[in-house]
Design an enzyme around this catalytic site. Structure first.
Site, PDB file in Angstrom:
ATOM      1  N   GLY A   1     -50.584 -60.457  33.338  1.00  0.00           N
ATOM      2  CA  GLY A   1     -49.355 -59.538  33.689  1.00  0.00           C
ATOM      3  C   GLY A   1     -48.178 -60.018  33.026  1.00  0.00           C
TER       4      GLY A   1
ATOM      5  N   GLY B   1     -44.589 -61.709  33.592  1.00  0.00           N
ATOM      6  CA  GLY B   1     -43.728 -62.768  34.140  1.00  0.00           C
ATOM      7  C   GLY B   1     -43.822 -64.100  33.564  1.00  0.00           C
TER       8      GLY B   1
ATOM      9  N   ILE C   1     -45.157 -66.897  35.101  1.00  0.00           N
ATOM     10  CA  ILE C   1     -46.283 -67.517  35.583  1.00  0.00           C
ATOM     11  C   ILE C   1     -47.593 -67.149  34.904  1.00  0.00           C
ATOM     12  CG2 ILE C   1     -47.714 -68.249  37.609  1.00  0.00           C
ATOM     13  CD1 ILE C   1     -45.552 -67.689  39.391  1.00  0.00           C
TER      14      ILE C   1
ATOM     15  N   GLU D   1     -53.326 -54.611  29.654  1.00  0.00           N
ATOM     16  CA  GLU D   1     -52.368 -53.505  29.521  1.00  0.00           C
ATOM     17  C   GLU D   1     -51.239 -54.130  28.557  1.00  0.00           C
ATOM     18  OE1 GLU D   1     -50.877 -52.693  33.638  1.00  0.00           O
ATOM     19  OE2 GLU D   1     -49.105 -53.490  32.981  1.00  0.00           O
TER      20      GLU D   1
ATOM     21  N   LEU E   1     -43.646 -60.988  44.470  1.00  0.00           N
ATOM     22  CA  LEU E   1     -42.321 -61.400  44.947  1.00  0.00           C
ATOM     23  C   LEU E   1     -42.190 -62.048  46.315  1.00  0.00           C
ATOM     24  CD1 LEU E   1     -39.972 -58.677  43.687  1.00  0.00           C
ATOM     25  CD2 LEU E   1     -39.932 -60.949  42.799  1.00  0.00           C
TER      26      LEU E   1
ATOM     27  N   GLY F   1     -49.320 -52.043  36.317  1.00  0.00           N
ATOM     28  CA  GLY F   1     -50.773 -52.049  36.418  1.00  0.00           C
ATOM     29  C   GLY F   1     -51.617 -52.854  37.183  1.00  0.00           C
TER      30      GLY F   1
ATOM     31  N   LYS G   1     -34.673 -69.212  45.659  1.00  0.00           N
ATOM     32  CA  LYS G   1     -33.092 -69.233  46.106  1.00  0.00           C
ATOM     33  C   LYS G   1     -33.018 -70.928  46.401  1.00  0.00           C
ATOM     34  CE  LYS G   1     -31.678 -65.146  45.908  1.00  0.00           C
ATOM     35  NZ  LYS G   1     -31.589 -64.558  44.515  1.00  0.00           N
TER      36      LYS G   1
HETATM   37  N1  COA Z   1     -36.464 -63.344  47.865  1.00  0.00           N
HETATM   38  C1  COA Z   1     -35.382 -63.615  47.279  1.00  0.00           C
HETATM   39  N2  COA Z   1     -35.217 -63.736  45.980  1.00  0.00           N
HETATM   40  C2  COA Z   1     -36.424 -63.460  45.318  1.00  0.00           C
HETATM   41  C3  COA Z   1     -37.784 -63.430  45.914  1.00  0.00           C
HETATM   42  C4  COA Z   1     -37.818 -63.554  47.269  1.00  0.00           C
HETATM   43  N3  COA Z   1     -38.834 -63.321  48.206  1.00  0.00           N
HETATM   44  N4  COA Z   1     -38.790 -63.564  44.999  1.00  0.00           N
HETATM   45  C5  COA Z   1     -38.294 -63.501  43.953  1.00  0.00           C
HETATM   46  N5  COA Z   1     -36.866 -63.747  43.849  1.00  0.00           N
HETATM   47  C6  COA Z   1     -35.910 -63.877  42.857  1.00  0.00           C
HETATM   48  C7  COA Z   1     -36.330 -65.053  42.038  1.00  0.00           C
HETATM   49  O1  COA Z   1     -35.644 -66.245  42.629  1.00  0.00           O
HETATM   50  C8  COA Z   1     -35.544 -64.767  40.645  1.00  0.00           C
HETATM   51  O2  COA Z   1     -34.344 -64.864  40.580  1.00  0.00           O
HETATM   52  P1  COA Z   1     -33.356 -65.115  39.525  1.00  0.00           P
HETATM   53  O3  COA Z   1     -33.715 -64.246  38.291  1.00  0.00           O
HETATM   54  O4  COA Z   1     -31.941 -65.432  39.846  1.00  0.00           O
HETATM   55  O5  COA Z   1     -34.197 -66.574  38.881  1.00  0.00           O
HETATM   56  C9  COA Z   1     -36.069 -63.101  40.627  1.00  0.00           C
HETATM   57  O6  COA Z   1     -36.193 -62.811  41.923  1.00  0.00           O
HETATM   58  C10 COA Z   1     -37.297 -62.874  39.698  1.00  0.00           C
HETATM   59  O7  COA Z   1     -38.227 -63.404  40.228  1.00  0.00           O
HETATM   60  P2  COA Z   1     -39.571 -64.127  39.616  1.00  0.00           P
HETATM   61  O8  COA Z   1     -40.356 -64.698  40.309  1.00  0.00           O
HETATM   62  O9  COA Z   1     -39.035 -64.896  38.334  1.00  0.00           O
HETATM   63  O10 COA Z   1     -39.973 -62.888  38.750  1.00  0.00           O
HETATM   64  P3  COA Z   1     -40.626 -62.480  37.358  1.00  0.00           P
HETATM   65  O11 COA Z   1     -39.619 -62.517  36.235  1.00  0.00           O
HETATM   66  O12 COA Z   1     -41.613 -63.599  37.204  1.00  0.00           O
HETATM   67  O13 COA Z   1     -41.428 -61.155  37.790  1.00  0.00           O
HETATM   68  C11 COA Z   1     -42.307 -59.842  39.284  1.00  0.00           C
HETATM   69  C12 COA Z   1     -42.067 -61.188  38.755  1.00  0.00           C
HETATM   70  C13 COA Z   1     -43.693 -59.737  40.473  1.00  0.00           C
HETATM   71  C14 COA Z   1     -41.271 -59.030  39.426  1.00  0.00           C
HETATM   72  C15 COA Z   1     -43.119 -58.931  37.965  1.00  0.00           C
HETATM   73  O14 COA Z   1     -44.248 -59.730  37.747  1.00  0.00           O
HETATM   74  C16 COA Z   1     -43.626 -57.455  38.445  1.00  0.00           C
HETATM   75  O15 COA Z   1     -42.788 -56.436  38.334  1.00  0.00           O
HETATM   76  N6  COA Z   1     -44.728 -57.293  39.000  1.00  0.00           N
HETATM   77  C17 COA Z   1     -45.185 -55.955  39.234  1.00  0.00           C
HETATM   78  C18 COA Z   1     -45.973 -55.166  38.446  1.00  0.00           C
HETATM   79  C19 COA Z   1     -47.199 -55.910  37.636  1.00  0.00           C
HETATM   80  O16 COA Z   1     -47.492 -57.070  38.097  1.00  0.00           O
HETATM   81  N7  COA Z   1     -47.532 -55.352  36.786  1.00  0.00           N
HETATM   82  C20 COA Z   1     -49.029 -55.726  35.903  1.00  0.00           C
HETATM   83  C21 COA Z   1     -48.776 -56.367  34.690  1.00  0.00           C
HETATM   84  S1  COA Z   1     -47.694 -55.840  33.536  1.00  0.00           S
END
Ligand code: COA
Length: 433
Positions: free
Chosen positions: A217, A219, A221, A240, A315, A338, A363
């Site tokens: 996916g 991001g 991780i 994807e 998240l 996806g 945070k």
């Molecule tokens: N409360 C407050 N803030 C939160 C939070 C929460 N529960 N969870 C995350 N955040 C903040 C993080 O601290 C980070 O902040 P920063 O940008 O200031 O550092 C920001 O939100 C993004 O979180 P992060 O964990 O770094 O996101 P990421 O860039 O790794 O993306 C998703 C994670 C979940 C948003 C992304 O994978 C996604 O959109 N997934 C859904 C779609 C998907 O999985 N598709 C399939 C593959 S393409």
């Protein structure tokens, strides 16, 4: 290039100004995911937006902030987010960009069933081959379906766009015209990987068997997991998004695609996001096929890969395993993409495993991302009935086949230690202990 196609080619070549003349008031313009967006066409549309009324541009993950992302001119040209990215997120937050909820796999059928009406397609494309075909390899996604339904298809032909195999070809007879550009395709680098991402990556990699087929996916991780798979053998790819992480696994020999039980020897994807090296690798590479998203993300097809391993980020997770991966409360942040398609595919696959990954806190360790209940208004992406492994830097919780109480206990066990006390207290109040 045969003479006949060469003649048609010369006839269909146009300026961006001419191309805008084919757009009518009220049109819906479909644009592919990410780097498949055509910058020359979208810049021209932005510059001329005042002359249109009621035009909508629908897209997953816009990458550049075009001038049409403008609250003052939304009655002229507005964006409709199929999935928010950096360029569209502020408009979503302020309310002048709307979004369209959908599983990525179902977007083509929304278009062909006319639940989304597409009038025009703007897309990047490779140069034409000798048979009159262009390849829309960077964003095949819902764009093939959009092309089949649109009144007007306009390409931005660029020699830096790879010509790939798969079901990603558009014939010159299908298009109204094209513009040419030669800027490098936009590069999207790998995210920063820190100790938290690495720790999560280790838990996941430990239980991935040699011979597994992977979906990776979006991001930090998922990318961290990829980096730790370099010592595995005979991995396959059915995904994807193809990015540089997958390229690294190929280069080091961990991915061979030989043990795949569906399309052995081939890897499939629906859009690309990475470096110039990735785009060059894709060009006429027999190992890779780019297909529409209703093929790559169809859970039944993807599940024909035994040992399908899917790795996606979230998240927030509640104590029965509902995952909010796309919003902060009611405020959209990204989209479903996806994620559910592949979680369901892994559940159907023989010996499949789906991983939902997240740091335990946000945070600066002040907020737990494992919570008694999702924030009010949160958009549930992966449901409690679909979720299986949830992984943080504190370990791995396996949820399928587990009761609500067993899930709460397992999820509290992978929360940050500072929050386990209050989560236990909350679980008691919710009768989950
Ligand atoms: N409360 C407050 N803030 C939160 C939070 C929460 N529960 N969870 C995350 N955040 C903040 C993080 O601290 C980070 O902040 P920063 O940008 O200031 O550092 C920001 O939100 C993004 O979180 P992060 O964990 O770094 O996101 P990421 O860039 O790794 O993306 C998703 C994670 C979940 C948003 C992304 O994978 C996604 O959109 N997934 C859904 C779609 C998907 O999985 N598709 C399939 C593959 S393409």
């Amino acid at each position: 290039m045969s003479d006949i196609y060469q003649r048609i080619y010369q006839r269909k070549k146009m300026t961006a100004e001419d191309a805008m003349g084919l757009v009518e008031d009220g049109d819906f313009i479909s644009v592919p995911t990410g780097v498949g967006e055509p910058p020359t066409l979208l810049t021209a549309l932005s510059e001329q937006r005042q002359r249109f009324h009621g035009v909508t541009v629908g897209q997953i993950l816009p990458l550049r902030k075009y001038a049409y992302f403008d609250p003052e001119t939304v009655d002229n040209v507005r964006h409709l987010a199929f999935f928010f990215g950096g360029a569209s997120r502020p408009g979503g937050k302020e309310g002048w960009i709307d979004f369209l909820p959908s599983y990525f796999s179902e977007m083509p059928s929304l278009i062909t069933n006319r639940q989304i009406r597409v009038d025009v397609v703007f897309t990047m494309a490779s140069p034409m081959d000798e048979h009159g075909y262009f390849s829309i390899s960077l964003g095949t996604d819902y764009t093939m379906a959009a092309i089949s339904m649109a009144r007007v298809v306009i390409l931005e032909v660029n020699p830096n766009v790879p010509f790939t195999n798969g079901n990603c070809h558009v014939h010159i007879s299908q298009i109204a015209g094209f513009v040419e550009s030669d800027d490098p395709v936009l590069e999207v680098g790998l995210p920063q990987i820190g100790p938290v991402q690495e720790a999560i990556g280790e838990y996941v990699t430990d239980i991935i068997d040699d011979g597994s087929t992977l979906q990776i996916g979006y991001g930090a991780i998922p990318d961290a997991v990829v980096m730790q798979l370099v010592h595995k053998h005979d991995l396959g790819i059915h995904t994807e998004m193809i990015g540089d992480g997958i390229l690294k696994l190929l280069e080091c020999g961990a991915v061979t695609n030989r043990k795949k039980t569906y399309l052995p020897g081939k890897m499939v994807a629906t859009f690309a996001l990475g470096s110039q090296q990735l785009y060059r690798f894709m060009n006429r590479n027999p190992m890779l096929e780019m297909h529409p998203v209703d093929y790559t993300n169809d859970p039944f097809l993807a599940a024909r890969n035994d040992k399908l391993v899917t790795i996606n980020a979230t998240l927030q997770v509640d104590l029965i395993g509902q995952c909010c991966s796309e919003s902060f409360g009611p405020q959209s942040y990204s989209g479903t993409g996806g994620q559910v398609d592949f979680v369901r595919a892994a559940n159907r696959s023989r010996d499949g495993k789906s991983f939902i990954v997240l740091p335990a806190t946000a945070k600066g360790d002040t907020i737990s991302r494992i919570v008694p209940a999702l924030t009010a208004g949160a958009h549930v992406t992966t449901s409690k009935n679909d979720v299986n492994y949830v992984v943080t830097e504190y370990g791995l919780a396996q949820l399928r086949g587990k009761s609500a109480k067993q899930r709460a206990q397992a999820l509290i066990g992978i929360a940050h230690p500072d929050f386990r006390g209050e989560l236990t207290e909350a679980a008691r109040k919710l009768k989950l202990m």
